[in-house]
Design an enzyme around this catalytic site. Structure first.
Site, PDB file in Angstrom:
ATOM      1  N   TRP A 102     -66.563  13.099 -24.194  1.00  0.00           N
ATOM      2  CA  TRP A 102     -66.531  12.618 -22.805  1.00  0.00           C
ATOM      3  C   TRP A 102     -66.257  13.766 -21.851  1.00  0.00           C
ATOM      4  O   TRP A 102     -66.864  13.870 -20.789  1.00  0.00           O
ATOM      5  CB  TRP A 102     -65.539  11.472 -22.638  1.00  0.00           C
ATOM      6  CG  TRP A 102     -66.054  10.238 -23.310  1.00  0.00           C
ATOM      7  CD1 TRP A 102     -65.480   9.571 -24.348  1.00  0.00           C
ATOM      8  CD2 TRP A 102     -67.290   9.560 -23.030  1.00  0.00           C
ATOM      9  NE1 TRP A 102     -66.279   8.520 -24.727  1.00  0.00           N
ATOM     10  CE2 TRP A 102     -67.390   8.479 -23.941  1.00  0.00           C
ATOM     11  CE3 TRP A 102     -68.323   9.744 -22.109  1.00  0.00           C
ATOM     12  CZ2 TRP A 102     -68.475   7.594 -23.958  1.00  0.00           C
ATOM     13  CZ3 TRP A 102     -69.407   8.868 -22.113  1.00  0.00           C
ATOM     14  CH2 TRP A 102     -69.472   7.813 -23.028  1.00  0.00           C
ATOM     15  N   ASP A 171     -60.045  11.030 -16.435  1.00  0.00           N
ATOM     16  CA  ASP A 171     -60.869   9.932 -16.950  1.00  0.00           C
ATOM     17  C   ASP A 171     -59.996   9.080 -17.871  1.00  0.00           C
ATOM     18  O   ASP A 171     -59.799   9.406 -19.033  1.00  0.00           O
ATOM     19  CB  ASP A 171     -62.064  10.512 -17.720  1.00  0.00           C
ATOM     20  CG  ASP A 171     -62.923   9.416 -18.354  1.00  0.00           C
ATOM     21  OD1 ASP A 171     -62.555   8.232 -18.273  1.00  0.00           O
ATOM     22  OD2 ASP A 171     -63.976   9.772 -18.935  1.00  0.00           O
ATOM     23  N   LYS A 195     -62.950  -1.075 -21.663  1.00  0.00           N
ATOM     24  CA  LYS A 195     -62.019  -0.792 -22.754  1.00  0.00           C
ATOM     25  C   LYS A 195     -60.711  -1.544 -22.532  1.00  0.00           C
ATOM     26  O   LYS A 195     -60.332  -2.368 -23.334  1.00  0.00           O
ATOM     27  CB  LYS A 195     -61.729   0.711 -22.853  1.00  0.00           C
ATOM     28  CG  LYS A 195     -62.790   1.528 -23.590  1.00  0.00           C
ATOM     29  CD  LYS A 195     -64.033   1.789 -22.801  1.00  0.00           C
ATOM     30  CE  LYS A 195     -65.087   2.536 -23.559  1.00  0.00           C
ATOM     31  NZ  LYS A 195     -65.367   3.868 -23.047  1.00  0.00           N
TER      32      LYS A 195
HETATM   33  C1  LIG Z   1     -66.386   4.722 -22.581  1.00  0.00           C
HETATM   34  C2  LIG Z   1     -66.015   5.977 -21.895  1.00  0.00           C
HETATM   35  C3  LIG Z   1     -66.838   6.562 -20.923  1.00  0.00           C
HETATM   36  C4  LIG Z   1     -68.167   5.984 -20.539  1.00  0.00           C
HETATM   37  O1  LIG Z   1     -68.031   4.827 -19.825  1.00  0.00           O
HETATM   38  P1  LIG Z   1     -69.297   4.123 -19.143  1.00  0.00           P
HETATM   39  O2  LIG Z   1     -68.644   3.042 -18.376  1.00  0.00           O
HETATM   40  O3  LIG Z   1     -70.172   3.653 -20.267  1.00  0.00           O
HETATM   41  O4  LIG Z   1     -69.979   5.125 -18.310  1.00  0.00           O
HETATM   42  C5  LIG Z   1     -66.403   7.715 -20.308  1.00  0.00           C
HETATM   43  N1  LIG Z   1     -65.236   8.289 -20.630  1.00  0.00           N
HETATM   44  C6  LIG Z   1     -64.415   7.762 -21.567  1.00  0.00           C
HETATM   45  C7  LIG Z   1     -63.120   8.439 -21.880  1.00  0.00           C
HETATM   46  C8  LIG Z   1     -64.783   6.596 -22.223  1.00  0.00           C
HETATM   47  O5  LIG Z   1     -63.972   6.057 -23.143  1.00  0.00           O
END
Ligand SMILES: *Cc1c(COP(=O)(O)O)cnc(C)c1O
Length: 359
Positions: A102, A171, A195
């Site tokens: 990521w 993030d 999540k």
């Molecule tokens: C799942 C995830 C993403 C991507 O998320 P999207 O909503 O599919 O763009 C980005 N960063 C992390 C840490 C994630 O767990």
């Protein structure tokens, strides 16, 4: 029958939330239609939006000088939006920590619009740890400093919040609401909902309000935090159902005891699984002990020829979605807030039995 779901995302949702949504699906608030079928500007939906924001503010103790945004395009939309929103000030350089897939994607986006300084990377050991703060070199004039507190794929979590000179950007897609965070140490926090918040299709952004004045002049309207903030996240039609459901999850979290209760539970759940992995001679964790994620637990079998059998037997036992990310193989159990302790107890019991039979 509902089974135990360890999916990395879109992930398990609290059963009481799904039941409430089901109950009021056809006739929401006596309106004779569903929440999906009313104007986002109606008084009823405005109430949903305002309550969701206030509940999130309460849960995370978000200070008043931060705006809470409900955004589209997921976390990916946000790591794309960050350089657009922050490179229009004095600096077009940003510091990034590289901890896995990521982080890598976020870095790639920022490089399209400015200079990226990789202050630290865990690539030397296959992204299996969180780099310590004493090793890195910050830029003198960074527009911001980006990191990924929890790498969802690698299962690596920072055990600390970096102390940095420039606005800290994080993030938090796979860790938000699982432990208390000092929001005032951050410039921008973002998270895709699927999540630890709600269904996919919505993302949360928390931005310090002095950062709303440094967007690049050509920024696309849909990525502009200032426009989102000024318009109550309704510059265009928001994903109303996902927003509503996220609001129900916030209420559920409050009823559970809020973020401190989730932090305690996540400690318990992850410790149970890691202690088993460390005792086992058949299963193991590839992640450095001090960087192990409480949310995403990757593990491998001593004999990978048994992977398929492990997955089919675990699924038959009612333990869903344990397959590791396609890029790394092995297994991964995601233990987000909506995954109960009983799920982890059932998983560990199943693994002990599997080891007995095949180890
Ligand atoms: C799942 C995830 C993403 C991507 O998320 P999207 O909503 O599919 O763009 C980005 N960063 C992390 C840490 C994630 O767990």
């Amino acid at each position: 029958m509902r089974k135990f779901n360890f999916c990395a995302g879109p992930a398990a949702l609290p059963e009481p939330v799904l039941r409430q949504a089901q109950e009021e699906l056809l006739d929401w608030q006596g309106l004779g239609c569903s929440v999906m079928e009313v104007s986002h500007r109606s008084p009823e939906f405005t109430q949903v939006a305002e309550t969701a924001e206030q509940d999130l503010r309460d849960l995370l103790a978000i200070p008043d000088n931060y705006k809470v945004l409900f955004l589209q395009g997921g976390a990916t939309g946000q790591f794309s939006a960050i350089p657009w929103n922050l490179f229009g000030g004095a600096s077009k350089t940003a510091d990034y920590i590289h901890t896995g897939q990521w982080a890598a994607k976020a870095i790639k986006e920022a490089r399209r619009y400015g200079n990226v300084n990789i202050v630290a990377s865990s690539e030397d050991q296959n992204f299996s740890y969180a780099p310590a703060a004493d090793s890195w070199q910050e830029s003198a004039d960074a527009a911001y400093f980006h990191y990924t507190p929890n790498e969802t794929i690698g299962g690596v979590e920072f055990p600390y919040v970096p102390e940095v000179k420039s606005p800290l950007v994080a993030d938090m897609s796979s860790t938000i609401l699982s432990q208390s965070i000092p929001v005032d140490k951050f410039g921008f926090i973002y998270a895709g909902a699927q999540k630890n918040i709600g269904p996919s299709g919505i993302a949360v952004g928390i931005v310090r309000d002095d950062l709303l004045d440094r967007a690049l002049p050509d920024i696309p309207r849909s990525l502009n935090w200032k426009i989102a903030a000024d318009g109550g996240s309704m510059d265009n039609t928001p994903p109303t159902f996902a927003w509503y459901l996220s609001g129900l999850v916030f209420k559920w979290l409050k009823a559970q005891g809020g973020v401190p209760a989730m932090a305690e539970l996540s400690e318990k759940k992850s410790a149970l699984l890691y202690e088993f992995l460390d005792r086992s001679e058949f299963f193991s964790s590839p992640v450095a002990k001090e960087s192990r994620s409480r949310m995403n637990v990757p593990f491998v079998l001593a004999d990978e020829k048994l992977d398929k059998q492990f997955l089919s037997e675990s699924e038959a036992a009612g333990l869903l979605n344990l397959k590791g990310h396609r890029s790394v193989g092995g297994m991964r159990a995601s233990l987000y807030n909506a995954v109960p302790l009983e799920a982890v107890e059932a998983l560990v019991a199943f693994m002990a039995d599997f080891e007995q039979r095949h180890g």
